[in-house]
Each structure stands twice: as C-alpha cells, then as structure tokens.
Design a protein around this motif. Structure first.
Motif, PDB file in Angstrom:
ATOM      1  N   ILE A 242       0.854  -1.189   0.000  1.00  0.00           N
ATOM      2  CA  ILE A 242       0.000   0.000   0.000  1.00  0.00           C
ATOM      3  C   ILE A 242       0.889   1.238   0.000  1.00  0.00           C
ATOM      4  O   ILE A 242       1.591   1.512   0.973  1.00  0.00           O
ATOM      5  CB  ILE A 242      -0.911   0.013   1.246  1.00  0.00           C
ATOM      6  N   GLU A 243       0.885   1.994  -1.087  1.00  0.00           N
ATOM      7  CA  GLU A 243       1.658   3.237  -1.162  1.00  0.00           C
ATOM      8  C   GLU A 243       1.282   3.995  -2.428  1.00  0.00           C
ATOM      9  O   GLU A 243       0.697   3.427  -3.357  1.00  0.00           O
ATOM     10  CB  GLU A 243       3.160   2.961  -1.132  1.00  0.00           C
ATOM     11  N   PRO A 244       1.613   5.301  -2.500  1.00  0.00           N
ATOM     12  CA  PRO A 244       1.180   6.109  -3.645  1.00  0.00           C
ATOM     13  C   PRO A 244       1.982   5.876  -4.918  1.00  0.00           C
ATOM     14  O   PRO A 244       1.634   6.431  -5.956  1.00  0.00           O
ATOM     15  CB  PRO A 244       1.396   7.558  -3.154  1.00  0.00           C
ATOM     16  N   ARG A 245       3.028   5.089  -4.833  1.00  0.00           N
ATOM     17  CA  ARG A 245       3.969   4.953  -5.940  1.00  0.00           C
ATOM     18  C   ARG A 245       4.311   3.489  -6.168  1.00  0.00           C
ATOM     19  O   ARG A 245       4.430   2.716  -5.224  1.00  0.00           O
ATOM     20  CB  ARG A 245       5.237   5.740  -5.605  1.00  0.00           C
ATOM     21  N   LEU A 246       4.473   3.116  -7.431  1.00  0.00           N
ATOM     22  CA  LEU A 246       4.851   1.747  -7.775  1.00  0.00           C
ATOM     23  C   LEU A 246       6.351   1.587  -7.544  1.00  0.00           C
ATOM     24  O   LEU A 246       7.158   1.673  -8.471  1.00  0.00           O
ATOM     25  CB  LEU A 246       4.487   1.432  -9.230  1.00  0.00           C
ATOM     26  N   TRP A 256      -0.531  -4.259  -5.744  1.00  0.00           N
ATOM     27  CA  TRP A 256      -0.209  -2.885  -5.349  1.00  0.00           C
ATOM     28  C   TRP A 256      -1.505  -2.120  -5.149  1.00  0.00           C
ATOM     29  O   TRP A 256      -2.370  -2.122  -6.024  1.00  0.00           O
ATOM     30  CB  TRP A 256       0.653  -2.217  -6.419  1.00  0.00           C
ATOM     31  N   ILE A 257      -1.646  -1.500  -3.995  1.00  0.00           N
ATOM     32  CA  ILE A 257      -2.835  -0.710  -3.696  1.00  0.00           C
ATOM     33  C   ILE A 257      -2.428   0.757  -3.616  1.00  0.00           C
ATOM     34  O   ILE A 257      -1.881   1.199  -2.598  1.00  0.00           O
ATOM     35  CB  ILE A 257      -3.504  -1.148  -2.372  1.00  0.00           C
ATOM     36  N   PRO A 258      -2.647   1.534  -4.679  1.00  0.00           N
ATOM     37  CA  PRO A 258      -2.319   2.965  -4.624  1.00  0.00           C
ATOM     38  C   PRO A 258      -3.189   3.674  -3.587  1.00  0.00           C
ATOM     39  O   PRO A 258      -4.381   3.361  -3.444  1.00  0.00           O
ATOM     40  CB  PRO A 258      -2.636   3.467  -6.044  1.00  0.00           C
ATOM     41  N   ILE A 259      -2.601   4.628  -2.862  1.00  0.00           N
ATOM     42  CA  ILE A 259      -3.315   5.321  -1.792  1.00  0.00           C
ATOM     43  C   ILE A 259      -2.902   6.784  -1.765  1.00  0.00           C
ATOM     44  O   ILE A 259      -1.760   7.118  -2.079  1.00  0.00           O
ATOM     45  CB  ILE A 259      -3.031   4.655  -0.432  1.00  0.00           C
ATOM     46  N   ASN A 260      -3.839   7.648  -1.426  1.00  0.00           N
ATOM     47  CA  ASN A 260      -3.503   9.058  -1.293  1.00  0.00           C
ATOM     48  C   ASN A 260      -2.451   9.229  -0.200  1.00  0.00           C
ATOM     49  O   ASN A 260      -2.595   8.672   0.894  1.00  0.00           O
ATOM     50  CB  ASN A 260      -4.750   9.872  -0.946  1.00  0.00           C
ATOM     51  N   PRO A 261      -1.388   9.989  -0.466  1.00  0.00           N
ATOM     52  CA  PRO A 261      -0.313  10.135   0.533  1.00  0.00           C
ATOM     53  C   PRO A 261      -0.847  10.653   1.869  1.00  0.00           C
ATOM     54  O   PRO A 261      -1.704  11.530   1.919  1.00  0.00           O
ATOM     55  CB  PRO A 261       0.624  11.176  -0.107  1.00  0.00           C
TER      56      PRO A 261
END
Length: 709
Positions: A242-246, A256-261
C-alpha cells in the motif's frame, strides 16, 4: 573491377562488422586486455599471503556478518558471512563497498579545532582538554542540563557510554535520530507498555500487508528482508503493498494498492472497522484490549466505514472490505508499518492503527506474526556515582521530547537552551527536515563537538572534531535492530590498524570522563573501551569472542500481550501536508542511497539509475497526466513552502496523479567529489509537521508546484 568510393566504404564497414560479430574480434579484444595488463604503468595489487577475517557491518541497521579478504594484511574485498544468523552469506551493495570508506576523501584524519571558518589540526590531549574545560565551566555555573547529545540510536555500548556521561554530568538531554527502531519502541510503549519493542516474522508470514515499507528497498535489515521476500513464492505467501507509488517492492508484490499520501492511518482504521463489523477478529486477543474498546469500535463504525475511508484514501470500498477479509482469514498474517526504510518522518496514529490490525486478528507472539518482546538489554552497566549537581540537573525536564523539538526550542529562544552539544554517528544537518533550520539551531549552540569519521554537514558546524575509527578499524558490539524476529548481538572487529590519527569513540568518552574528575570519573572505571565492553557483556563475551555473535532471543515470545488503544480511541487528527499547492511531494527511499550519518559510497552513487540522478541533477517523478505538457528530461523549478530547486522531469506512470516524488540521500555539500554536489537534498524542501499528542515530526511530504525553469 573498378572500386568506387561508395563501394570501398561499404567494403570497409562490412569488414568491421564482420570482425565485430566473429570470434576473431573477441580474440583480438581478449589479447588486447592481456597485453594492457602487462604494461609497466598498469597498477597491479601487491602479492602476498591471503587471509580472511570475520566481522560485522554497521553501516546500516541491518548489522550483517561480513567476511573480509586480505592480501598481505590489506583488506581487498568484503563479502557476506555464511552462517551469520542475520544475513547468512548475503550482503548489500553498501556492505560490499565498505572498504571505500577507509580512504574516503572526507575522512577526518586527526582531531580538529575550528579557528574562524577553518579547521586546524590539534593533538588528542589538547582536544580532550578543551572539551573537558568547556564542560567543567558549564558545571561550575550549575547548569549541567545544558549539555545535550545526539546519537544515531540508543542501542549498543558506545551509545550507552554517551548516555551515562550525560547522566553523571547532570543532563537529561540525550537524543536519538528518528529510526525504525525508535518507532517500533514508541508504538510498543503506547500500546503494550514500557520496555518493549515490536518485531515482524516476515520469513514465516503467509500474508504480508505492508503500508509503504520498502521491504526490498532498505527497510529494516535489508538482506534479511531480501531473503524473506525471495522465499515468499516458495512459501506461497502473499504480499500486498500500500503506497502512492509503484516502488520496486510494490512491483514485486502480489498486489499494489495505490493510496492518497498521508492517509495510511485512515485505511488501517477502515480495515479495523471491517474486521470488527464482520466479527473477523480473534476473540481471545480482543479480550486483552483495554483503554476503551467499545468507544473505539463505535468510533470506527461512525468515522471509518468502508465508504468514508474510500473517500479519504482513494482505495475502493469493495477493495477495503476484500483486503480486510483476506487479512483476517489468513493463517499467519502480519501488517507492517514504516514507510520507505522506516527511518523518515512517521505518525504515531499511523503506526498504532496498523499495529492494531495485528492485535485484532490474534497474530501477536505467534509464528509468522508480530512479536511484542522486551527491548534488547544485554549490557550490565554498574551503578553511577552522582553528585548533587548531577542529581539536580538530571531531574529537570528535557529541552524537547525529540530531536526536532530540541531544534525548534533552540531556534525560538533568545537565551541559550543548550551550551554544549555532542553529536555521535549522526548527521542531523542533512537528514532531518529543514536542514537550514537545524544548522541555524546548531549555530546558536556555543560549543559543538562532533565524533564523526567524516567531515560531513554536521561536523562542518562543530567547534571540535574527535574523529572516530571506521567500522573496519574498531571494536564494538552491534546489536541487531529494525524489527528482526530474532535478537542477535554481533562484534565488529578491527580488521586493520587505524590508518589515521583516530580513536574509538568509546575511548574518547572515557578520556573526557576522566578529565572531568570527581564522581563523573568514578563512574567510568575502565582504562580502555575494550576492557569496558568485556565487562559489560560477561554472559555473552565468550560467544562474541569465539563466534563473533551471540543470539539473545529467537522465535515467538511466550504469552500474549495486553493492548492499550486509548491513544486511537480519542481519534487523533491525521497529519496534513503543509502548504496550499496542488501537488504533493513525497520523499522516495532508494536501496542505493543512504539518508543517515554515513553517506553512500562512490560505488553506490555510480549504480544510480538516470531516473534518480542525471549528471548532477535530481529527477522528480511525475505522472504523465500531471505533467501537463512538460517534457521528460526537461528542467523545471520545484517549489514548496520550504524552498525551490531546479530539477529534471522524469515521467513515470507508476506514481499517482497529483503526486510527485524525489529520492532521499542526495544533495550533500561537504568536500567529497564522489558523492557531494549531486542532486538536491529533498529535506531542504520539506519542513517538519509536529503530530499532536505524540510530538513526532510526521511530515510524510509537502504541497508543491512545478513551473518552467
């Protein structure tokens, strides 16, 4: 047949191409390399007896065992040490390149005293005398609490000696730099009580839910994490990142779970809400909760429903419910916190919320789960001698809870908050947010002593430098840190004699203490650091001496752990990024870069991709949808509320729209042609944001904008 110019050129090019793809070309090239090696001016290493010595690398929290190859007594190669319980033969690029630190051009070769804006060499006797004299003056004024000390971490005997010196002097102002280990201990203290820390059994977990932890990018003990991740497929274990960047970790993950910072805490609490609502929790574990479970559950259902959490985090409500269910039903799940390497700014709300997931599903102190265990405590220091001045000073409150608060208080005060500062194995003038403010604070302190091996940004601000041996030249205990499931203490050994006029910082502390005389000297009874270390570890000294390490604990601790959720039950505010610009700049941790007291080696700098550093310019990652016509590789001005930098655009579809990222660890300004003046220090662009209730600098990023350069 007449051969015209065009035919001649074609024939020539064909001949060249033919030689290039034929064995003849390779043979000629091979012969050429042999010939050049025999030229008299080609450097050839001195021949001699080949020997091997084992030691421990202390360049990062990994604390890996190493094997050093020597020719005629000179070290020529470092490899991982097979059988060492932390890394078992593995090594990262920083450890492999460790010999370069011996001859680093920024090494401090002798004690230095600042004279105006330049340093001049002095003897050790004169340097110790100057330091002891300044400290004695502070004590005579009855203000011993105005001595402060910043170290990298509080583990190990050398840090213990600095802490002991401050206590017997009469100061409570002992500080450590932010680190994953400090965050683990803080979270354990908030949720499980004093004297504990948290570890993660990644090598046995079958479902790892990572909230931005760079598991293959330097988080924790890097080589240990590499090995755990490498065995994941074989164990049929899942990794959700879980993070805003690959990142590389996200690219290697099953999902991968994109998330707002900055919304990781909100997502963790949303997952907790699903687990409680669907009764997916472990009943026996929940029975250990205290601090208002009903209040906490009601809060989650009201404020962190799947739909509300989706609106905050950008993660779909259906995905939130699915992730929570998969995690709770996994046989050996573990939720891991600590974005990037884990040593940057973190929020206690985020740390506690993520760890609450572990507590709810009942994986505390179980194989493949999270271990709540006592802090590493193997050193047996004797009692201190304290006079009335020491007792009065040590009883006073610290100038600030954490080092960033110390900096803030020094800058805000018109009177000296600190009159003398020791800095050991730390570089706050580069590694903390707003280095300009840190330098300003250190500049207001009348007397600063650095114990650095290198003339780094912080050492440049010092009045006296008492240079330390490098890790290849010194004896020192090196406890494993950073969330390892087993606790190991290793022994760094002097592989070579010191090549400059440096000392083990443990010996320097002993000399200062003895020069201060009285009860301070009485508390430092040892003649040498080696004698001191042996006396502090009587139970494991034989193992350290014979094997080079001692295993303090391994495997899951016995028993359960009580869980105090009172901090979360009050629903602390989520920290917001500073500023009003449209974009959010986040720091990016790279395995090849170090954001710590030790800078990266020339070898590590040379391995950087041009997506991180092109020439001497930092690259800012930006999604093409955000770039709005900016060209890949073009110069832009990156502006935040803290400052402005000229950088290159790096288009990357693997970073969320509206988010931009830049690597940490660049932008050094001291005298080292191999690593300095390369790129921008991203910390110059990010200011601290203090979290209410914890006092932590929780600035995960900052608002930013880009304009044409």
């Amino acid at each position: 047949m007449k051969v015209d110019r065009r035919s001649f050129l074609g024939l020539g090019l064909g001949a060249v191409a033919g030689i290039a793809v034929s064995p003849i070309g390779m043979k000629l090239t091979d012969d050429s390399s042999i010939w050049t090696q025999n030229w008299p001016w080609t450097p050839v290493p001195v021949d001699g007896e080949v020997t091997y010595e084992n030691s421990v690398c202390s360049l990062c929290p990994g604390s890996c065992g190493i094997n050093v190859r020597k020719i005629d007594g000179r070290p020529v190669k470092i490899e991982g040490l097979a059988g060492y319980p932390v890394n078992d033969g593995g090594a990262c690029l920083h450890g492999i390149a460790g010999l370069q630190y011996l001859y680093d051009p920024a090494r401090v070769k002798t004690p230095l005293k600042k004279n105006g804006d330049k340093f001049e060499a002095i003897s050790w006797d004169d340097a110790i005398g100057l330091v002891a004299g300044k400290l004695a003056d502070i004590r005579k004024k009855g203000a011993p609490e105005k001595l402060a000390c910043i170290v990298d971490n509080e583990q190990g005997s050398v840090s213990g000696l600095f802490k002991r010196l401050l206590k017997t002097f009469g100061s409570p102002n002992f500080y450590t730099m932010p680190s994953l280990e400090s965050y683990l201990e803080l979270t354990a203290t908030a949720m499980h009580g004093e004297g504990k820390t948290i570890a993660f059994d990644l090598e046995n977990a079958n479902f790892v839910l990572s909230f931005g932890a760079g598991i293959i990018e330097g988080w924790g003990s890097p080589v240990s994490c590499f090995k755990a991740n490498a065995s994941r497929k074989q164990r049929q274990a899942k990794l959700y990142q879980i993070e805003p960047r690959l990142s590389n970790t996200a690219a290697n993950a099953d999902k991968w779970i994109p998330i707002n910072p900055g919304t990781e805490a909100d997502l963790a609490l949303g997952l907790c809400a699903v687990i409680l609502k669907k009764k997916l929790f472990d009943s026996d574990s929940v029975a250990n909760f205290k601090g208002g479970l009903n209040k906490f559950a009601a809060l989650l259902q009201k404020e962190y429903s799947a739909s509300k959490t989706a609106g905050i985090t950008g993660v779909k409500a259906s995905d939130i419910e699915k992730i929570a269910t998969l995690f709770a039903k996994a046989k050996m799940p573990v939720a891991v916190f600590g974005k990037g390497r884990g040593d940057g700014a973190q929020s206690l709300k985020e740390l506690a919320a993520i760890h609450t997931l572990n507590c709810l599903v009942g994986n505390i102190n179980k194989k493949g789960g999270a271990f709540v265990k006592p802090k590493t405590d193997y050193l047996e220091f004797p009692g201190e001698s304290m006079d009335s001045i020491a007792n009065a000073g040590f009883a006073k409150s610290k100038a600030g809870q954490y080092v960033n608060q110390l900096v803030e208080k020094v800058n805000a005060s018109s009177q000296p908050v600190v009159e003398a500062l020791f800095v050991y194995n730390a570089n706050p003038c580069h590694c903390l947010h707003n280095p300009k403010g840190v330098k300003q604070a250190i500049g207001k302190i009348p007397f600063v002593v650095s114990f650095s091996s290198f003339l780094d940004e912080t050492a440049m601000e010092a009045d006296i430098i008492l240079p330390s041996h490098t890790f290849i030249e010194r004896l020192e205990d090196v406890p494993s840190r950073a969330g390892l499931s087993r606790t190991v203490v290793g022994l760094t050994k002097p592989i070579v004699e010191p090549i400059f006029d440096t000392k083990n910082s443990g010996d320097a502390v002993l000399l200062i203490a003895k020069a201060l005389e009285g009860t301070i000297a009485q508390s430092f009874e040892w003649e040498t650091y080696e004698e001191c270390l042996e006396s502090l570890v009587p139970d494991i000294w034989d193992s350290l001496s014979d094997q080079g390490f001692a295993i303090i604990s391994e495997g899951a601790p016995s028993g359960s752990a009580t869980v105090n959720i009172s901090f979360l039950a009050h629903n602390p505010e989520t920290v917001q990024a500073k500023g009003d610009f449209e974009l959010t700049l986040i720091p990016i941790d790279k395995m090849r870069l170090i954001n710590a007291a030790i800078t990266e080696s020339p070898f590590a700098i040379k391995t950087l991709s041009d997506t991180v550093l092109r020439g001497k310019d930092s690259v800012v990652e930006i999604n093409p949808l955000t770039a709005k016509g900016y060209k890949d590789g073009g110069y832009v001005m990156l502006t935040t509320p803290q400052g402005t930098a000229r950088v290159l655009i790096g288009l990357n579809e693997g970073i969320m729209p509206g988010v931009i990222g830049m690597a940490e660890g660049l932008g050094h300004t001291f005298d080292n042609k191999y690593v300095s003046n390369k790129g921008v220090n991203v910390n110059d662009l990010i200011g601290p944001v203090i979290e209410s209730g914890s006092g932590l600098d929780a600035a995960f990023g900052i608002k930013a904008k880009i304009t044409m350069a």
